[in-house]
Scaffold this motif. Sequence first.
Motif, mmCIF file in Angstrom:
data_model
loop_
_atom_site.group_PDB
_atom_site.id
_atom_site.type_symbol
_atom_site.label_atom_id
_atom_site.label_comp_id
_atom_site.label_asym_id
_atom_site.label_seq_id
_atom_site.Cartn_x
_atom_site.Cartn_y
_atom_site.Cartn_z
ATOM 1 N N SER A 131 0.910 -0.823 0.109
ATOM 2 C CA SER A 131 0.043 0.069 -0.199
ATOM 3 C C SER A 131 0.433 1.167 -0.085
ATOM 4 O O SER A 131 0.516 2.165 -0.644
ATOM 5 C CB SER A 131 -1.417 -0.082 0.963
ATOM 6 O OG SER A 131 -1.784 -1.343 1.528
ATOM 7 N N SER A 189 -6.717 0.357 2.757
ATOM 8 C CA SER A 189 -5.343 0.858 4.502
ATOM 9 C C SER A 189 -4.873 2.309 3.783
ATOM 10 O O SER A 189 -3.954 3.225 4.495
ATOM 11 C CB SER A 189 -4.008 0.316 5.369
ATOM 12 O OG SER A 189 -3.305 -0.280 3.826
ATOM 13 N N ASP A 197 -4.852 -0.709 -5.208
ATOM 14 C CA ASP A 197 -3.728 -2.064 -4.316
ATOM 15 C C ASP A 197 -5.355 -3.041 -4.361
ATOM 16 O O ASP A 197 -5.693 -2.720 -4.173
ATOM 17 C CB ASP A 197 -3.773 -0.973 -3.581
ATOM 18 C CG ASP A 197 -2.827 -1.502 -2.378
ATOM 19 O OD1 ASP A 197 -2.345 -2.618 -2.251
ATOM 20 O OD2 ASP A 197 -3.371 -1.476 -1.157
HETATM 21 MG MG LIG Z 1 -1.738 -2.372 2.454
#
Ligand SMILES: [Mg+2]
Length: 392
Positions: free
Chosen positions: A157, A187, A265
């Motif tokens: 991330s 996140s 992501d």
């Molecule tokens: Mg992550």
Amino acid sequence: MVGKAILIVDDNPASRNFLASHLRGKQFKVLEAPTGKEGLIVAWRDAPDLILFDPTLHDISDQEFIQKLRNDPRTAATPLVALSTDPSPARRDVCLHLGVNEYLVKSSRAIPMLEESLTRLFDLETSTPTISKPVTEPQRNGLLMVFLSAKGGTGTSSLCANLAMNIQQKQPEARVVVADLVLPIGSVGQIVGEKGNINLVTVSDLPSDQTNADYFHKNLPQPNLWLFQLLPGSPDPEQANSLKGERIGQIVDTLCSAYDFVLLDLGRSLSRIGLPLIQKADLIILIVSTDQSTIQLTKTIWDYLQAQGVDSQKIYAILNRAVGLEGLTKSQAEEIIGLPIKTTLPYMGSNFALANNLNQPITIKYATDTASIIFKSTAEDMVSLARRLRAR
Ligand SMILES: [Mg+2]
Ligand SMILES: Nc1ncnc2c1ncn2[C@@H]1O[C@H](COP(=O)(O)OP(=O)(O)OP(=O)(O)O)[C@@H](O)[C@H]1O
């Protein structure tokens, strides 16, 4: 083919005039530039349908000329034909590698070969179905880059956010979006400091005709300091349970039509949702760390992707030293996984976590750090590889 605009960039006036009058005779609209730099200006201002150039320009290297065209969204996909005074295979290879579609050598056979190239390139263009374009916003065909890892905590991330930032910094005029598809909790929002109410779950709840390009441009947040727009992920497992998974494909398609760069992501969720996105991505960024178990799991993931028909050229493996210097070396990792590693990011100690905790991009918080330089060059390298693969 008739009526298409061709820009000729050649600093030899005799050659340029000859080509111009020949092409005008074939009913093409012809634009001319006597130097490389003027060629770039005309290319970006007048958006020709094809650029025909002699790569032995005096004011700019062939490499710089091609890269400038390929790195600018206005000419990233414009067919490029080199009609060169230089027959050397070395120059030919460099030009083709950088994204030139055809490399021809000036000779008595040049004109018939050029005509064949034009037919090929323009026919190719017209045989691809075109979607009607909205009047207000150009229909984009953004490059799709997916980020994944075999194990959690490898920096997927953080790297996705920071590389997106660098792509946007390099090309301020381009539209860049990051979408966090990690389930059950995203996140990226936390890393960039975005706390708004819009997220993947709320967007997937809306009817599909409402979540169009305009909706995303107007509603997705642009986190402070980070230059891209973000579609944050699911905020908690409960909301993730109510996610309409079947909407993800449409949402990503819309993002690709609305942005020049779409970075997803996917974390380590190689799920039913993730696989089709990986299969249609222009570039698959695989984050690996140096510990044995991550490397072994990465090999398993890569074997699986290969069995699903994923092209190895699209894999962009990044070795992220998220846990210090222990573990395997780069070449040991390459040997086990069976893929080349394109970039290695150094261990940044607590600095990385500090930048994340302050919600700051690495390139802003530690502008002169080696890691910032690597982020910048990696972002450029990824974009140019994705463009080359798209132009194949
Ligand atoms: Mg992550
Ligand atoms: N090169 C590095 N040097 C030092 N710390 C790093 C480095 N890369 C990542 N980290 C740290 O590793 C931690 C995990 O990063 P991140 O959340 O981006 O990983 P992830 O793969 O997305 O994890 P998750 O599985 O939780 O989604 C963060 O605390 C980050 O600060």
